[in-house]
Design an enzyme around this catalytic site. Structure first.
Site: not given
Lengths: 492, 290
Positions: A194, A249, A268, A302, A400
């Site tokens: 996806k 989240e 991850e 990230c 972040e």
């Protein structure tokens, strides 16, 4: 002299600005794209679609099918049907499909790079020189493992899981697809992938290459859509392994969603990685490392080194040098070969960055924003910047941002650096700059992170395991350790 | 008139000390004839949090010890356990279905398990870590490291071998352990604590609680300092709630699927990859060109 003046460095009264250097290759973009299920492209059963745009211009690129639960079910069934013959194929045969794919990607690299830049907003020099070479290398590396699994897991008989659901983000769309697909396929699994809602196109062009290399239908299925599509993948009863790259989240939500099932997960997730500069570091290299650490890919990374910790004795000159270097970064048309910082991926992400930067200012941190020229009138843009005067409690030091925003703090002793570096729920990556070997190893051991870059930053390689600790997730991708996520032991 | 026996109350082992439960609660361990054999402390949620607190200090000293020292200490534990084998056998045979011969076999296997894991302390790094051939002038290697604090939820059976195996697995890479032994395993857990307490294990590196998994699962799995939960013999419902709770902090949950006889299989249970559940892989990059 203002920062604006230094940026257009007219050392001898000459205008040293660059001329435009646009990339002229144009990939063929269809007006609509279907879902890739069981080897064929097909519209969603309820015929829903969504639009994907170029974030640098706001222009529509294509309409893409929005997969619903019924489409995910079809994809899962196709993957399930393909699982047994694919797993029974000899490792070398499986590997040869991946080698073929790696070759086709190399041959189509320029078109894919341009498409990646158009759909996602990243500078062409990054998609061309970083993303695409790594994509091809990733398939090439894993292709060679397919017939060597019994030596990868010596003393332990292993089997593939079966059907893997893989949900990937928008910051490295094709590279993340490669990170997910290559080890899964090499180990004999089939996949339902996806892609992210804002960047579906390169994955769909990859599907065209899968057709070209005659990959058996159903081995890879690609379902485009939003979070609803991802949730349907995670909820499907045929699923036997779930891998996700994205926000912490959503990672937590997926953990809860799959809690009642014995499904192995690889997550991850987010990060707020510390980048530590000691006074004895090679200063110019460290500056380049910091620039690459936070402003690579607009900070949509990230593992971005978003918390800079500088030894107090060099804080002032380091910040001044960083400011000068930041002023040289060129923000603008991602298809221009000289562009360093491209477009922010979406309006939503731009709003998030703006909000967090505003909060940073409200909390009293000092924003250093050295904009070198006007930003393009259309599309989503945010200039590179950094904060000084940041307290560890500030939002910009904790959350972040996923944008080109750096928070600069200082430390006095290695102990303080470690304490500050580890004082976060995240633990993805960390950077250390010092010329002292023993200090590097001492720090590297004590930093709570899955990847530690010493006197370098943001290096990636298919042979090198990547992944986090704490709330940055678990499981590794790449290298021998990445294979473990895609097999199960059959020792009992 | 026959001598009146002294009935022992087993206590918790937290931070190298032997507190009773802060709740004051105990439960009875019965002899096969239904009489009171002994009592054990029924650990509370607060005890679990106290144990995690103690484990923080324990992690620092245990992970800071050399691999060789950890190996010697676990081997010392095997020595201490062997010398008290009879006591373990009689504790195990309080469970009427366990014949003395089986109990003796389980005790022997538990001692041997400690010996095997002692040897792993300074070897798994070489088996599980590696150098990575990256494209570019970099040294790149992946090393296993301890995760911090591991919560162990031991199975009711095999009570001793299950507990010893799980505690040793978690301790080998230098993690601090907070283990919960269910009521059926409480007495052997107390004995194990008495063995470990004289084996030079740093205070807090291993902590043993006796009580109900149902009650202690949530405070342990939701604790920010607990990185991994290793469970065995859990019901489907317990596995589900464990994973739901662990999602709050993205903590890893591993439910071991082993059945009774599996625990005896060294090639399965004492294989190095079992340690992967309780360690993290860290990848280091450094340029090797000037």
């Amino acid at each position: 002299m203002t920062d604006q003046d230094t940026a257009v460095a007219d050392v001898n009264g000459l205008d040293w600005d660059y001329s435009p250097a646009p990339e002229r290759t144009r990939p063929e973009i269809a007006s609509t794209y279907g879902l890739f299920i069981d080897g064929v492209f097909q519209p969603a059963q309820d015929e829903r679609t969504f639009v994907t745009t170029n974030p640098a211009t706001g222009a529509r690129l294509a309409r893409v099918a929005q997969a619903g639960a019924a489409d995910v079910d079809l994809a899962m069934q196709a993957a399930k049907n393909a699982a047994r013959p694919w797993a029974r194929l000899s490792g070398r045969q499986r590997g040869k499909y991946l080698f073929r794919l790696a070759r086709r990607i190399q041959e189509c690299a320029r078109e894919l790079a341009v498409l990646e830049t158009m759909d996602g907003g990243k500078p062409i020099k990054e998609s061309r020189d970083v993303d695409l070479p790594l994509v091809a290398a990733h398939f090439f590396y894993h292709a060679g493992w397919a017939d060597k699994l019994e030596w990868a897991f010596q003393g332990r008989p292993v089997k593939p899981h079966g059907v893997c659901g893989q949900i990937i983000p928008w910051n490295f769309p094709l590279l993340m697809a490669a990170w997910k697909l290559a080890p899964a396929l090499a180990c004999g699994n089939t996949v339902v992938l996806k892609p992210a809602e804002t960047t579906p196109l390169t994955a769909l062009h990859l599907a065209q290459l899968l057709q070209e290399i005659d990959l058996p239908p159903g081995v890879v299925n690609i379902v485009t859509g939003d979070g609803e599509t991802g949730a349907a993948v995670a909820a499907h009863p045929a699923l036997s392994k779930l891998a996700f790259t994205g926000s912490t989240e959503v990672g937590k939500a997926l953990m809860r969603q799959t809690a009642s099932r014995d499904i192995p997960l690889t997550l991850e997730l987010g990060g707020k990685s510390p980048h530590i500069i000691f006074a004895d570091a090679a200063m110019e290299q460290a500056i380049e490392g910091v620039v690459n650490g936070i402003w690579f890919n607009q900070g949509h990374v990230c593992c971005a080194g978003s918390r800079l910790l500088v030894e107090e004795s060099i804080l002032e000159p380091f910040v001044a040098a960083l400011r000068d270097r930041m002023a040289q970064l060129r923000v603008g048309d991602p298809l221009d070969k000289n562009t360093d910082i491209g477009a922010i991926n979406s309006r939503e992400q731009l709003e998030r960055i703006r909000t967090l930067v505003r909060l940073g200012q409200e909390e009293g941190a000092i924003l250093h924003d050295v904009q070198t020229g006007p930003l393009p009138g259309k599309g989503w843009w945010f200039p590179p910047c950094f904060f000084t005067g940041v307290q560890p409690s500030h939002v910009v030091a904790r959350e972040e941002i996923f944008g080109p925003v750096l928070s600069v703090m200082s430390f006095r002793t290695p102990e303080e650096a470690i304490r500050r570096a580890n004082s976060t729920p995240y633990g993805l990556a960390a950077g250390i700059w010092t010329d002292k070997g023993s200090k590097i190893f001492d720090m590297a051991q004590r930093l709570e992170a899955g990847v530690v870059w010493c006197n370098t930053y943001n290096q990636f390689d298919p042979a090198s395991p990547f992944g986090g600790v704490k709330e940055s997730g678990f499981g590794r991708e790449g290298g021998l350790h990445g294979l473990r996520a895609y097999v199960r032991g059959v020792d009992r | 008139m026959s001598r009146l026996e002294v009935v022992k109350t087993g206590k918790l082992w937290i931070g190298g000390s032997w507190p009773r439960s802060e709740s004051g609660r105990t439960f009875t361990v019965e002899a096969p004839d239904g009489s009171v054999h002994s009592r054990c402390a029924l650990a509370s949620r607060k005890d679990a949090r106290d144990a995690v607190e103690a484990a923080r200090a324990g992690w620092s000293s245990w992970s800071g010890a050399t691999a060789l020292l950890r190996a010697q200490i676990l081997y010392r534990a095997a020595e201490m356990m062997e010398s008290r084998a009879d006591e373990f056998v009689s504790a195990l045979t309080l469970e009427p279905s366990l014949k003395p011969a089986s109990a003796r076999k389980e005790v022997g296997a538990s001692v041997d398990r400690l010996v095997t894991f002692a040897g792993w302390c300074d070897k798994y790094q070489q088996v599980l870590g590696c150098q990575n051939p990256v494209t570019g002038p970099y040294h790149n290697f992946t090393i296993p490291q301890s995760v911090g604090i591991v919560a162990v939820l031991a199975p009711p059976t095999p009570s001793l071998l299950g507990l010893v195996t799980m505690v040793a697995t978690a301790a080998v890479p230098g993690n601090a352990v907070v283990a919960v032994a269910p009521r059926q395993a409480a007495l052997v857990a107390v004995l194990l604590g008495e063995v470990l307490a004289v084996s030079d294990i740093p205070d807090g590196a291993i902590n043993l609680l006796t009580g109900d998994v149902r009650e202690l699962l949530e405070p342990l799995a939701s604790h920010r300092e607990v990185q991994v939960v290793l469970g065995a013999g859990l019901s489907k419902g317990q596995r589900t709630s464990l994973r739901e709770v662990a999602a709050q902090g993205v903590r890893r949950v591993h439910a071991l699927p082993w059945k009774q006889d599996d625990w005896l299989e060294d090639h399965l249970v004492a294989a190095p990859w079992q340690l992967e559940r309780v360690l993290d892989f860290k990848t280091l990059w450094h340029p090797c060109a000037v």
